[in-house]
Design a protein around this motif. Sequence first.
Motif, PDB file in Angstrom:
ATOM      1  N   GLY A  67      -8.713  35.670  13.066  1.00 33.23           N
ATOM      2  CA  GLY A  67      -8.132  36.719  14.015  1.00 33.23           C
ATOM      3  C   GLY A  67      -9.282  37.548  14.740  1.00 33.23           C
ATOM      4  N   VAL A  68     -10.267  37.727  14.126  1.00 32.09           N
ATOM      5  CA  VAL A  68     -11.513  38.216  14.978  1.00 32.09           C
ATOM      6  C   VAL A  68     -11.756  37.718  16.220  1.00 32.09           C
ATOM      7  CG1 VAL A  68     -12.621  39.314  12.665  1.00 32.09           C
ATOM      8  CG2 VAL A  68     -13.296  37.079  13.767  1.00 32.09           C
ATOM      9  N   LEU A  69     -11.323  36.186  16.452  1.00 32.14           N
ATOM     10  CA  LEU A  69     -11.761  35.793  17.575  1.00 32.14           C
ATOM     11  C   LEU A  69     -10.212  35.709  18.272  1.00 32.14           C
ATOM     12  CD1 LEU A  69     -13.684  32.574  16.411  1.00 32.14           C
ATOM     13  CD2 LEU A  69     -14.780  34.494  17.333  1.00 32.14           C
ATOM     14  N   ASP A  70      -9.227  35.199  17.627  1.00 33.35           N
ATOM     15  CA  ASP A  70      -8.119  35.367  18.548  1.00 33.35           C
ATOM     16  C   ASP A  70      -6.822  35.953  17.476  1.00 33.35           C
ATOM     17  OD1 ASP A  70      -5.790  34.857  19.806  1.00 33.35           O
ATOM     18  OD2 ASP A  70      -5.935  32.619  19.926  1.00 33.35           O
ATOM     19  N   PRO A  71      -6.469  37.289  17.609  1.00 39.62           N
ATOM     20  CA  PRO A  71      -5.357  37.829  16.960  1.00 39.62           C
ATOM     21  C   PRO A  71      -4.088  37.270  17.312  1.00 39.62           C
ATOM     22  CG  PRO A  71      -6.737  39.370  18.109  1.00 39.62           C
ATOM     23  CD  PRO A  71      -7.010  38.109  18.749  1.00 39.62           C
ATOM     24  N   GLY A  72      -4.090  36.530  18.430  1.00 39.13           N
ATOM     25  CA  GLY A  72      -2.863  35.938  18.724  1.00 39.13           C
ATOM     26  C   GLY A  72      -1.653  36.901  18.927  1.00 39.13           C
ATOM     27  N   LEU A  73      -0.559  36.571  18.159  1.00 41.54           N
ATOM     28  CA  LEU A  73       0.562  37.240  18.144  1.00 41.54           C
ATOM     29  C   LEU A  73       0.553  38.830  17.306  1.00 41.54           C
ATOM     30  CD1 LEU A  73       3.436  34.426  18.083  1.00 41.54           C
ATOM     31  CD2 LEU A  73       2.187  35.643  20.075  1.00 41.54           C
ATOM     32  N   PHE A 120     -11.936  25.082  16.385  1.00 40.44           N
ATOM     33  CA  PHE A 120     -11.543  25.987  17.316  1.00 40.44           C
ATOM     34  C   PHE A 120     -12.490  25.959  18.466  1.00 40.44           C
ATOM     35  CE2 PHE A 120     -12.207  30.319  18.825  1.00 40.44           C
ATOM     36  CZ  PHE A 120     -10.926  30.787  19.002  1.00 40.44           C
ATOM     37  N   VAL A 121     -13.659  25.721  18.012  1.00 36.78           N
ATOM     38  CA  VAL A 121     -14.797  25.514  19.316  1.00 36.78           C
ATOM     39  C   VAL A 121     -14.779  24.050  19.794  1.00 36.78           C
ATOM     40  CG1 VAL A 121     -17.670  25.161  19.378  1.00 36.78           C
ATOM     41  CG2 VAL A 121     -16.587  26.680  17.652  1.00 36.78           C
ATOM     42  N   LEU A 122     -14.323  23.093  19.123  1.00 35.13           N
ATOM     43  CA  LEU A 122     -14.054  21.583  19.902  1.00 35.13           C
ATOM     44  C   LEU A 122     -13.014  21.953  20.933  1.00 35.13           C
ATOM     45  CD1 LEU A 122     -14.739  18.543  19.858  1.00 35.13           C
ATOM     46  CD2 LEU A 122     -12.856  18.625  18.145  1.00 35.13           C
ATOM     47  N   SER A 123     -11.863  22.703  20.295  1.00 31.55           N
ATOM     48  CA  SER A 123     -10.773  22.839  21.236  1.00 31.55           C
ATOM     49  C   SER A 123     -11.247  23.549  22.679  1.00 31.55           C
ATOM     50  CB  SER A 123      -9.632  23.622  20.669  1.00 31.55           C
ATOM     51  OG  SER A 123      -9.431  23.046  19.457  1.00 31.55           O
ATOM     52  N   TYR A 124     -11.894  24.620  22.505  1.00 31.31           N
ATOM     53  CA  TYR A 124     -12.380  25.507  23.771  1.00 31.31           C
ATOM     54  C   TYR A 124     -13.151  24.571  24.836  1.00 31.31           C
ATOM     55  CZ  TYR A 124      -9.900  29.559  22.704  1.00 31.31           C
ATOM     56  OH  TYR A 124      -8.829  30.563  22.735  1.00 31.31           O
ATOM     57  N   LEU A 125     -14.066  23.615  23.927  1.00 26.69           N
ATOM     58  CA  LEU A 125     -15.080  22.811  24.761  1.00 26.69           C
ATOM     59  C   LEU A 125     -14.329  21.892  25.447  1.00 26.69           C
ATOM     60  CD1 LEU A 125     -18.024  22.263  22.393  1.00 26.69           C
ATOM     61  CD2 LEU A 125     -18.050  23.733  24.311  1.00 26.69           C
ATOM     62  N   LEU A 126     -13.070  21.400  24.952  1.00 30.57           N
ATOM     63  CA  LEU A 126     -12.344  20.241  25.658  1.00 30.57           C
ATOM     64  C   LEU A 126     -11.656  21.086  26.852  1.00 30.57           C
ATOM     65  CD1 LEU A 126     -10.174  18.297  22.952  1.00 30.57           C
ATOM     66  CD2 LEU A 126     -11.725  17.436  24.851  1.00 30.57           C
ATOM     67  N   TYR A 127     -11.415  22.412  26.703  1.00 25.96           N
ATOM     68  CA  TYR A 127     -10.678  23.000  27.504  1.00 25.96           C
ATOM     69  C   TYR A 127     -11.608  23.522  28.789  1.00 25.96           C
ATOM     70  CZ  TYR A 127      -8.383  27.323  29.551  1.00 25.96           C
ATOM     71  OH  TYR A 127      -7.825  28.344  30.518  1.00 25.96           O
ATOM     72  N   ALA A 180      -2.012  27.941  22.434  1.00 30.75           N
ATOM     73  CA  ALA A 180      -1.157  27.393  21.319  1.00 30.75           C
ATOM     74  C   ALA A 180      -2.251  27.011  20.162  1.00 30.75           C
ATOM     75  CB  ALA A 180      -0.134  26.449  21.718  1.00 30.75           C
ATOM     76  N   VAL A 181      -3.008  26.144  20.604  1.00 31.63           N
ATOM     77  CA  VAL A 181      -4.066  25.748  19.530  1.00 31.63           C
ATOM     78  C   VAL A 181      -4.872  26.666  19.015  1.00 31.63           C
ATOM     79  CG1 VAL A 181      -6.130  24.270  19.521  1.00 31.63           C
ATOM     80  CG2 VAL A 181      -4.151  23.310  20.673  1.00 31.63           C
TER      81      VAL A 181
END
Lengths: 481, 534
Positions: free
Chosen positions: A89-95, A220-227, A374-375
Motif C-alpha cells: 500500500g505504500v506504493l499503491d494504496p488503490g481503493l 509489481f516492477v515487471l508489470s510496470y516495466l511492461l506498461y 487493476a494489476v
Amino acid sequence: MGWATVKTIAAHEWRQLWHGRLFLIAGVIVAAILCLLLGFGCRDFIEYRRAEYAASENQRRLWLERDVANAHAAAHAGITVFRPLPLLGVLDPGLHPYAGTSVFLEAHRRNDLAGSLAESLPDVLRMSLWNVSHVLQIVLPLLLVVLLAPAFAGERQDGTLRLLLSIGVSPRHLLIGKAIGMALPVMAVLMPLIFAAWCGIALISGLDAAMIAIPRLLIFVLSYLLYLAAFSILMFAISARSSSVKAAVASGLTMWIVLCFLVPRLANEVGAKLYPTAVAEEVAASIQSSQKAQEKSGWFDRRKQIEQALIQRYGVASAKDLPVNPMGKLLSEWEERTTSIQNAHYRQIYERQESQHRVLQLSGIFSPTPAIAAVSMALSGSDPQHLRHFSDFADEYRFRMAQMLNDESFHSALGKSRHQLAAEFHAHRREIYERLPPFRYESPSLEWSMKNVFLGWSALVLWTISAVVVAMIAIRHLNAF
Amino acid sequence: MQSYRKFLLLEWRLFTAEPGTWIVLVLMMFSAIGAIVNGVSNVQMQSRFVNDARDDQKQRYTAAAQAIDAEKRKTDETTIPVTSWTPVFAPAAREAVYNFKAVLPPPSLAALGFGQTDLHSQSFRLVNNSDDRPIVPTTGTHVLSNIIPQYKTESTLRLWLGKWDFVFVVTYLYPLFILALSHDLIASDRATGTLALVLAQGISVRSLALTRFLVRMVAVVVAGIAIPTIALTVAHSLVGLPADPGRVVLWILAATGYVFFWLAAALVVNALNWSATRNAVVLVSLWTVVSLLIPVGAGFLVRVVAPMMPNASFTDAERFARNEANEKTTTAYEAMVEAFNRNFPLDINVSSKEKQQRELGRFTDSFQRPAGNEILDTFYSAHPEYPARLTHFQLWYAAQLGRDLFTEKRLSNVLGMWREQQAQHHRLARWLMFFSPSMLVHASLTDIAGTGSHRYRGFLSQLDDYIRKRESWFTGKILKLEPISSSELLTQELFEVKPERTLEAAARVAFPIMSLWIFAVLLLIAGWIRFSAL
C-alpha cells in the motif's frame, strides 16, 4: 554488423540522453516526486498501522472486559475490527482511501465498512489522493511522450535519418538500439527507486515482512516495466510515422490523454451502465422486507417446535424443566437465517462491483492504463476483490462471535431467575469472551491476487506485443524525408 | 472597424474550415452532453427516493392519528388511560412515528456534477433503540447516532476512478480541448512564412493573435458552455427539477472564467515566439502542473500541516464512550428497579389482579429518583425543568436520554478535536486552491451544483435540529404524562430539507470566480504586452 550497430546506436542514445538537459531535469523531478510520494506512503502506512494496532488492541480489551447482563446482550454490544493496510500500500494504496477502515460486528446485522479517508477530506482535495502508482501510470508515460517524440521524427527533421539509412543501418536495428539506449537511463533512474521502496518497506515493517513481499514487488516492477515498454514502443512507432517532432508530440499527447484519462473513465461508466451498482436504498429495503417476511413466517411457531423437540430429547415435562434454553437455539437459527439473507444481498453487491472491475480490466484492450491499474491494485492488496475478502472474513468472525454467544445462551438453564443468570454470566464472562480468538486478518496469497486480474495481465502483455508489432510495421518502410 | 470585422470573419472562416476544429468542438460538446445525461439519470433516482421517504413519514403520522381517533371513539375522552400502552400514550405515539427516512433531495443543478454525493450517504434511516450503533465523525452528534446510513453500496472502484460528470469535463478536459485549438495561434504561420504575408497586409501580430484568441473563445463558449447549458436546462425541466436561474448564471460565470483563463494562458505561451510543438508541450506541462500536481501537492500539504486524527482512533474512543454509557445505563436501570421495589414492595401473597395493578403502577406511581446515578444526573443537569419524582417508566425514558447525553459528553473532547482538525483542513485547502485555477473551478462548480460537502453538512444539521425538536416535544409529553391528540400529532412538522438560497452559494463562490477572472485578465494583459513587443 547487427548487434554491433545496435550497441553503437544504444550507446549514442544513452550519451545523448545523459547530456541532454531535458532528460536530466525530467529525471530528477520525477525521481524527487517518486521519493516524496514514497516517503508519504511510508508515513501514512506507519500512522495508519499504529492507529489500527492500538485501536484493535483496545477493542479486544473492551470485549474481554465488557459487563452486560447476558450473552445475547454481549452479541448486540458487539466488537469493532479494523482493516489493515497491506504492505505494498505504500506504493499503491488503490481503493484503500475510499474504503472504510473499521466495521462494527454485531448480532443479526452485517454492517458496512465505515470511516474512509476520502470522506473527511475537503471536496477540493478529492482528486489529490495521489501516490507512487499514479506517477508510474500517468506522469511517466507523459514524460516518455516528450522524450521519445524526437526519436525518429527529430532525426528525420535534422536529416540524420537519411544519413543513417544510406550507410545501411537497418530500421529494425535503429529501433532496437534506440529502445535500449532509452530504456537503460530510465532503468537507471527507476531501479534505485525500487530498491529504496523495498528498503522503506523493510524499515516500516521489518526485514521478514519485506522478504515475504519480494515476489509481489518483483511482479509489481515487471508489470510496470511492461506498461512503460508498451508506451515507449508505441511512441517510437508514432515518431517513426510522424513527419515532424511537432506532429509526433501532438499525436503522442493525444494518445496519452486518450489512453491515460479517457479510456479508464469511460470504462468506469460503461461498467456502471452494464452492471449498475446496487442502489443503497433498494438494498436496505430488500434486506428489511426479506427479514420481515421471515419473522412473520414462524418465529413463534419455530420457538414452540424447538421447545417440543428439546422437551422430548431431555425427557422433561415442560419447557421450564429443561436444562437448556430454547431461546439460545432459536437465536442461533435466526442468526443463520439473517446472515444468509444479508450475505445473499452482499454477494450481489460484490459481484456487481467485481463485474465492473472486470470491465475495467477488459478495457485494457483499448488502453494499458486500466490494465496496469487493476494489476497494481491487486498486487498491493487493495482492489475490490481484496476488500470483499476482508468484508467476508470480518462477517465470518461476526457470525462466529454471535453463534458462540448463542451457544452460551442455549446452555444457560431456564429454571434460574434472570438475576441468577446475570450473576452467573457476570462471574464467567471473561472465560466466555476468551473463547472468541482475537481478530487476525490474513491477506490472501499472491496466487489468489493474480488470479483475479488475469484479464488485466493478459491485456498488458497483449499491449506490449501489439506495440512491438505496430512499431515493426511502422519502421518497415521508414521514410527518410 | 469594418475592415476588422471582415478580418474577424475571415479568421472565423479559416478556423472553421479546419476539420480538426470541428472534431475538437464536437468532442467537447459530446463529452459535456454525455456528462449531463449521466448526471440526470442520478437525479431521477434520487428524486424518487425523496418522494418515497416523504410519503412514508406522512403515512406513519396519519396511521398514528387514526389509531388515536379510534381509541378515543372506544372510550370517553375523560377516561382515556394515558398510562397504558394505547395510541394516546405519548411513548406509544412516539414509537409509532419515530422511524423515518431522511433523504437529501437533489439540488437544482444536480446534473452538473456528482460532487461528494457518492461518498456521503444521501439517505438515512432513523431507528429507535440503537444503543450500540457507532457514531461516525462525519455525522457527528448523539442525536445523529440513531440515523443509519442506508447500506452504502457505491462501488469503491467508481469512487476511485471518479464519475463522468460535467464538472470533470470542464475542469480536466476543457483545458485540453482549448490547448488543441490554440497551441498554434501564429507559430505555424511564422514557420511556413505565411505570417510575413499577413503582416504585409498591415495587420499587426498582436491583432492577428488576439483575433484568433477571440474566435476560439467564441467557439469554445458556444460549443462548451452555451449548448451544454441549454441541454442542462432542458434536462432539468424534463426531470422536474425547479429552475434556478441564479445558479445557472453562476455556473456560466465560473466556466467562462476558466475557459478564458486557459485561452489567455495559451495566448501568453504563443507570445513567447516558440514553435507549435514547444507551445503544445509547455501548455500540456502547465495543465499537468495546474490540474494534477498542484492539487496533489496541496493535498499532501494539508495532510502534513493540518493532520487529521486517524479514523481508527476516533472509532476506538467512540466505542469506549458508548460502552461506558451503556454500562452506566444498565446500573441506572438496576437502581430504578430497586427504588421501585423499595417504594412499592411486592407482597407475594396478593392476588394476580393486585400484582397486575402493581405492574401498572410503573406507569402511574411516582417516586424519588435514585440519587448518585451518573446517567440520571446527566439527564437532570440538562433538563432541570423536570421533577425529581417520576414514575418508573418515565425514569427509564429519562435514563435513555441521559445515556445519549452522557455519550456525547464523553465524546465531546475527541469530537471537538476532530471537528477542529477538519475545520483547519478545510481552511487550508480553501486557501491553497487559489494556487490552481483547476481547484478553484472544481470547488466552485461543485458548490454551485449543490453536490458538495457544504450542502451535505447543512442537511445533517437540519436533520439534527428536526430530531431534537421532535424529541423535545415528545419528552415534554412523556414526562408530564400528557396524552396526545390526533390533531396535535398531525400538526407536527414532517422532515423536509429547506433549500439553500442561491445568494448564500453566490457569496461562497464569488471570490473564487472573481479570482479566476482576475487570473485570466492578467494573463490576457501579459499576452497583449508580449505581442506588442514582438
